[in-house]
Design a protein around this motif. Structure first.
Motif, short mmCIF file in Angstrom:
data_model
loop_
_atom_site.label_atom_id
_atom_site.label_comp_id
_atom_site.label_asym_id
_atom_site.label_seq_id
_atom_site.Cartn_x
_atom_site.Cartn_y
_atom_site.Cartn_z
N ALA A 2 0.84 -1.20 0.00
CA ALA A 2 0.00 0.00 0.00
C ALA A 2 0.87 1.25 0.00
O ALA A 2 1.89 1.29 0.67
N THR A 3 0.47 2.25 -0.78
CA THR A 3 1.22 3.51 -0.77
C THR A 3 0.87 4.27 0.51
O THR A 3 -0.26 4.18 0.99
N GLU A 4 1.85 4.99 1.01
CA GLU A 4 1.60 5.77 2.22
C GLU A 4 0.71 6.96 1.88
O GLU A 4 0.82 7.55 0.81
N ALA A 5 -0.17 7.30 2.81
CA ALA A 5 -1.13 8.39 2.57
C ALA A 5 -0.43 9.74 2.66
O ALA A 5 0.45 9.95 3.48
N SER A 6 -0.86 10.67 1.82
CA SER A 6 -0.38 12.06 1.92
C SER A 6 -1.40 12.87 2.70
O SER A 6 -2.55 12.45 2.87
N VAL A 7 -0.96 14.04 3.13
CA VAL A 7 -1.88 14.96 3.81
C VAL A 7 -3.07 15.29 2.90
O VAL A 7 -4.23 15.30 3.35
N ALA A 8 -2.79 15.53 1.63
CA ALA A 8 -3.88 15.87 0.70
C ALA A 8 -4.92 14.75 0.63
O ALA A 8 -6.13 15.02 0.65
N ASN A 9 -4.46 13.51 0.59
CA ASN A 9 -5.39 12.36 0.56
C ASN A 9 -6.17 12.25 1.86
O ASN A 9 -7.39 12.01 1.86
N ALA A 10 -5.46 12.41 2.96
CA ALA A 10 -6.11 12.31 4.27
C ALA A 10 -7.19 13.39 4.40
O ALA A 10 -8.29 13.13 4.91
#
Length: 287
Positions: A2-10
């Motif tokens: 799984a790719t790590e989440a970015s702030v924008a995604n969160a």
């Protein structure tokens, strides 16, 4: 993997969840909660949208967003709130300080500074102090003043003392557990209160964020919402220095009633001030 989440995604996911829950300002609330977890300022969301959110941070964010989606107010979840330039902790038995109450602070400041310039010091009594917001804001603006925060709630007094300490005001602020004037002694230049002023029958109809999360003792002002004003007006004269001032926050429709209560105890209305929404909010009296 799984790719790590970015702030924008969160942020996008959190906003969507709050929107689905019918939250009024989902983007702002999502930003405030995420900012708390990852130590962001609101501009950081623009400058660093690719910052990686760790799984542990993601879990904390998700838990806070769920609480918000279920109607818990943002600042209750955060556990603190800004008021008049102070960062104040909240607790179960403290009312969350509202921006309109800053009007009460600003209305009393000139009188406080005048007292200080006349005699070099001044004393404040803040009744039903809660988080300590009103008294601490006045002390912050006036280094020569000292204050007492009184409350019937031990939880509130503990929170107020912690707020004084975290804002560097501990040396000039003390707490007293008292049912209105019961345990109070001495005299004060300013007696101030944001008392419970909502009629008992109205409390049940309040917005659920207030009803379910602000302490009932800080809301319920008795059958007509005026009980605390009667108690304050009846006794304040004994605790005021000559030319001392009483300042109270009121409900939008209580100006005439509260003025009449104080008048019956020999006070005259100095000032009636409206809040940011244009409603009557603050009354000051002198004997």
């Amino acid at each position: 993997m799984a790719t790590e989440a970015s702030v924008a995604n969160a942020l996008a996911a959190a906003r969507k969840r709050l929107q689905a829950a019918g939250i009024e300002d989902p983007l702002l609330d999502a930003r405030l909660l995420i900012a708390e977890v990852i130590d962001f300022s609101l501009t950081d969301f623009v400058m660093k949208p690719d910052r990686v959110v760790t799984p542990e941070e993601s879990a904390r964010i998700a838990a806070m967003i769920e609480r918000r989606a279920n109607g818990e107010p943002v600042h209750r979840i955060l556990g603190h709130r800004e008021f008049h330039g102070l960062d104040l902790l909240l607790s179960k038995e403290t009312l969350e300080p509202r921006p309109d109450t800053e009007v009460l602070v600003d209305t009393l400041l000139p009188a406080l500074k005048k007292a200080v310039s006349a005699k070099g010091s001044a004393r404040i009594l803040d009744m039903g102090t809660g988080t300590g917001a009103i008294c601490l804001a006045l002390l912050k603006e006036c280094p020569e003043a000292t204050g007492i925060g009184s409350d019937i709630s031990a939880d509130a007094l503990e929170t107020a003392a912690r707020n004084a300490a975290r804002n560097g005001l501990g040396a000039r602020f003390e707490t007293i557990r008292s049912d209105w004037f019961e345990k109070i002694s001495g005299s004060f230049d300013i007696i101030v209160s944001n008392p419970p002023y909502i009629r008992t029958d109205i409390v049940a109809t309040l917005d659920q964020e207030v009803r379910n999360h602000d302490p009932m003792a800080a809301l319920d002002g008795g059958q007509d919402g005026l009980a605390p004003y009667r108690l304050i007006a009846a006794d304040a004269g004994r605790f005021l220095v000559e030319n001392g001032i009483v300042g109270v926050e009121i409900g939008f429709d209580q100006r005439l009633d509260v003025s009449a209560i104080f008048a019956s105890h020999g006070f005259f209305l100095l000032d009636a001030v409206k809040d940011y929404g244009g409603n009557d909010r603050v009354l000051t009296f002198r004997r």
